[in-house]
Enzyme design. Structure first.
Site, PDB file in Angstrom:
ATOM      1  N   GLY A  11       0.786  -1.232   0.000  1.00 25.44           N
ATOM      2  CA  GLY A  11       0.000   0.000   0.000  1.00 25.44           C
ATOM      3  C   GLY A  11       0.813   1.274   0.000  1.00 25.44           C
ATOM      4  O   GLY A  11       0.321   2.328   0.394  1.00 25.44           O
ATOM      5  N   ASN A  13       1.613   3.070  -2.487  1.00 21.92           N
ATOM      6  CA  ASN A  13       1.000   4.063  -3.392  1.00 21.92           C
ATOM      7  C   ASN A  13      -0.289   4.633  -2.815  1.00 21.92           C
ATOM      8  O   ASN A  13      -0.562   5.817  -2.976  1.00 21.92           O
ATOM      9  CB  ASN A  13       0.778   3.454  -4.776  1.00 21.92           C
ATOM     10  CG  ASN A  13       2.081   3.328  -5.516  1.00 21.92           C
ATOM     11  OD1 ASN A  13       2.615   4.318  -6.008  1.00 21.92           O
ATOM     12  ND2 ASN A  13       2.637   2.122  -5.548  1.00 21.92           N
ATOM     13  N   LYS A  65      -8.246 -13.388 -10.616  1.00 21.76           N
ATOM     14  CA  LYS A  65      -9.333 -12.659 -11.288  1.00 21.76           C
ATOM     15  C   LYS A  65     -10.456 -12.404 -10.305  1.00 21.76           C
ATOM     16  O   LYS A  65     -10.441 -12.897  -9.161  1.00 21.76           O
ATOM     17  CB  LYS A  65      -9.832 -13.433 -12.510  1.00 21.76           C
ATOM     18  CG  LYS A  65     -10.450 -14.785 -12.171  1.00 21.76           C
ATOM     19  CD  LYS A  65     -10.985 -15.456 -13.426  1.00 21.76           C
ATOM     20  CE  LYS A  65     -11.587 -16.811 -13.100  1.00 21.76           C
ATOM     21  NZ  LYS A  65     -12.193 -17.477 -14.252  1.00 21.76           N
ATOM     22  N   ASN A 109      -5.406   2.474 -13.387  1.00 24.01           N
ATOM     23  CA  ASN A 109      -4.457   1.491 -12.856  1.00 24.01           C
ATOM     24  C   ASN A 109      -3.046   2.063 -12.929  1.00 24.01           C
ATOM     25  O   ASN A 109      -2.715   2.831 -13.827  1.00 24.01           O
ATOM     26  CB  ASN A 109      -4.515   0.204 -13.700  1.00 24.01           C
ATOM     27  CG  ASN A 109      -3.557  -0.858 -13.207  1.00 24.01           C
ATOM     28  OD1 ASN A 109      -3.502  -1.157 -12.015  1.00 24.01           O
ATOM     29  ND2 ASN A 109      -2.785  -1.443 -14.114  1.00 24.01           N
ATOM     30  N   HIS A 111       0.903   0.977 -13.261  1.00 23.48           N
ATOM     31  CA  HIS A 111       1.714  -0.170 -13.690  1.00 23.48           C
ATOM     32  C   HIS A 111       3.197   0.213 -13.661  1.00 23.48           C
ATOM     33  O   HIS A 111       3.559   1.301 -14.125  1.00 23.48           O
ATOM     34  CB  HIS A 111       1.306  -0.607 -15.103  1.00 23.48           C
ATOM     35  CG  HIS A 111       2.022  -1.834 -15.538  1.00 23.48           C
ATOM     36  ND1 HIS A 111       1.648  -3.114 -15.133  1.00 23.48           N
ATOM     37  CD2 HIS A 111       3.140  -1.994 -16.287  1.00 23.48           C
ATOM     38  CE1 HIS A 111       2.494  -3.989 -15.632  1.00 23.48           C
ATOM     39  NE2 HIS A 111       3.409  -3.342 -16.338  1.00 23.48           N
TER      40      HIS A 111
HETATM   41  C1  GAR Z   1       3.244  -0.969  -7.613  1.00 27.74           C
HETATM   42  O1  GAR Z   1       4.587  -0.984  -7.999  1.00 27.74           O
HETATM   43  C2  GAR Z   1       2.333  -1.074  -8.826  1.00 27.74           C
HETATM   44  O2  GAR Z   1       2.864  -0.452  -9.958  1.00 27.74           O
HETATM   45  C3  GAR Z   1       2.270  -2.563  -9.010  1.00 27.74           C
HETATM   46  O3  GAR Z   1       2.175  -3.074  -7.711  1.00 27.74           O
HETATM   47  C4  GAR Z   1       2.911  -2.228  -6.826  1.00 27.74           C
HETATM   48  C5  GAR Z   1       2.054  -1.951  -5.608  1.00 27.74           C
HETATM   49  O4  GAR Z   1       2.832  -1.429  -4.581  1.00 27.74           O
HETATM   50  N1  GAR Z   1       1.145  -2.938  -9.802  1.00 27.74           N
HETATM   51  C6  GAR Z   1       1.180  -3.900 -10.720  1.00 27.74           C
HETATM   52  O5  GAR Z   1       2.165  -4.580 -10.932  1.00 27.74           O
HETATM   53  C7  GAR Z   1      -0.123  -4.107 -11.457  1.00 27.74           C
HETATM   54  N2  GAR Z   1       0.071  -5.027 -12.554  1.00 27.74           N
HETATM   55  P1  GAR Z   1       2.165  -0.815  -3.275  1.00 27.74           P
HETATM   56  O6  GAR Z   1       1.240  -1.881  -2.691  1.00 27.74           O
HETATM   57  O7  GAR Z   1       3.332  -0.525  -2.369  1.00 27.74           O
HETATM   58  O8  GAR Z   1       1.410   0.405  -3.697  1.00 27.74           O
END
Ligand code: GAR
Length: 192
Positions: A11, A13, A65, A109, A111
Site C-alpha cells: 500500500g 501508493n 481474477k 491502474n 503499472h
Molecule cells: C506498484 O509498484 C504497482 O505499480 C504494481 O504493484 C505495486 C504496488 O505497490 N502494480 C502492478 O504490478 C499491477 N500489474 P504498493 O502496494 O506498495 O502500492
C-alpha cells in the site's frame, strides 16, 4: 471527487495518495474507502492511520481474477461508496465484465513499466532483465485489454550501470509515489 482505492499489497501508493490528500495536493480528490482482496495486506493498516474506512473484500475462490459471486459482491459494495474514481494501486487481479461495464471510464491502474512495454506481472523485473536503459511507470485507464487501456501519464526512470533490481525497484516506486497523486489531482480538477 470520491475515490475508492483497491490494493493487494503493502500500500505504499495508497499511502502516497493519502499523504497528498493530507497535504492538500490531491485537488478535489477525497479517498472515501480502501478495499483489499487480501485480509493480511499492509494497505489495510492505512485506514486507521489516515482515518479512512479500510476493509477486506473476499474475492475467493479465484486467485488472479474477480468473477462470479465475488465480482457481484465487489460491484454492490463499491457502488454503495458512490465512487467517481476507482484507483487500482497494486490490485493484483484482472478485471473484466460486468465490473468494467458498471464503472466504465472511472477506473485507473498504476503499472510499474512504460507501457506498452512489459505488461503483466513483474514489470520492473521484466524491464531489468531485458536490459533497457529507460523504464518507469504508467497510469492508464482500465479496459478489457489488460494493461492496454488509454495511457493517462507516465514517468521515466533511467537504469544506471550500477543499478540492481532492488535499487531500480526503489526508483520506480519513488516515481510512482509522485506520479499517481499528481494524476489524480489533475483528473479531479476535470471532474464535474
Ligand atoms: C506498484 O509498484 C504497482 O505499480 C504494481 O504493484 C505495486 C504496488 O505497490 N502494480 C502492478 O504490478 C499491477 N500489474 P504498493 O502496494 O506498495 O502500492
Amino acid at each position: 471527487m470520491r475515490i475508492v482505492i483497491l490494493g493487494s499489497g503493502r500500500g505504499s501508493n495508497a499511502e502516497a495518495i493519502l499523504q497528498a490528500q493530507q497535504e492538500g495536493r490531491l485537488g478535489r480528490g477525497q479517498v472515501v474507502q480502501i478495499f483489499s482482496d487480501r485480509a493480511d495486506a499492509g494497505i489495510l493498516a492505512l485506514g486507521p492511520r489516515f482515518g479512512v474506512p479500510a476493509a477486506f473484500l473476499d474475492a475467493a475462490p479465484y486467485k488472479t481474477k474477480l468473477d462470479g459471486e465475488a465480482e457481484q459482491h465487489y460491484i454492490a459494495t463499491i457502488t454503495a461508496c458512490r465512487p467517481d474514481l476507482i484507483v487500482l494501486a497494486g490490485f493484483m487481479r484482472v478485471l473484466k465484465l460486468p465490473f468494467l461495464a458498471r464503472f466504465e471510464g472511472k477506473i485507473i491502474n498504476l503499472h510499474p513499466s512504460l507501457l506498452p512495454s512489459f505488461p503483466g506481472l513483474d514489470g520492473i523485473g521484466q524491464a531489468f532483465r531485458r536490459g533497457v536503459k529507460i523504464t518507469g511507470c504508467t497510469v492508464h485507464g482500465v479496459t478489457l485489454d489488460v494493461d492496454g487501456g488509454p495511457i493517462i501519464d507516465q514517468a521515466a526512470v533511467r537504469v544506471e550501470k550500477d543499478d540492481t533490481l532492488e535499487s531500480l525497484t526503489e526508483k520506480i516506486h519513488a516515481a510512482e509515489h509522485a506520479l499517481l497523486p499528481a494524476v489524480i489531482a489533475r483528473l479531479s480538477e476535470r471532474a464535474p
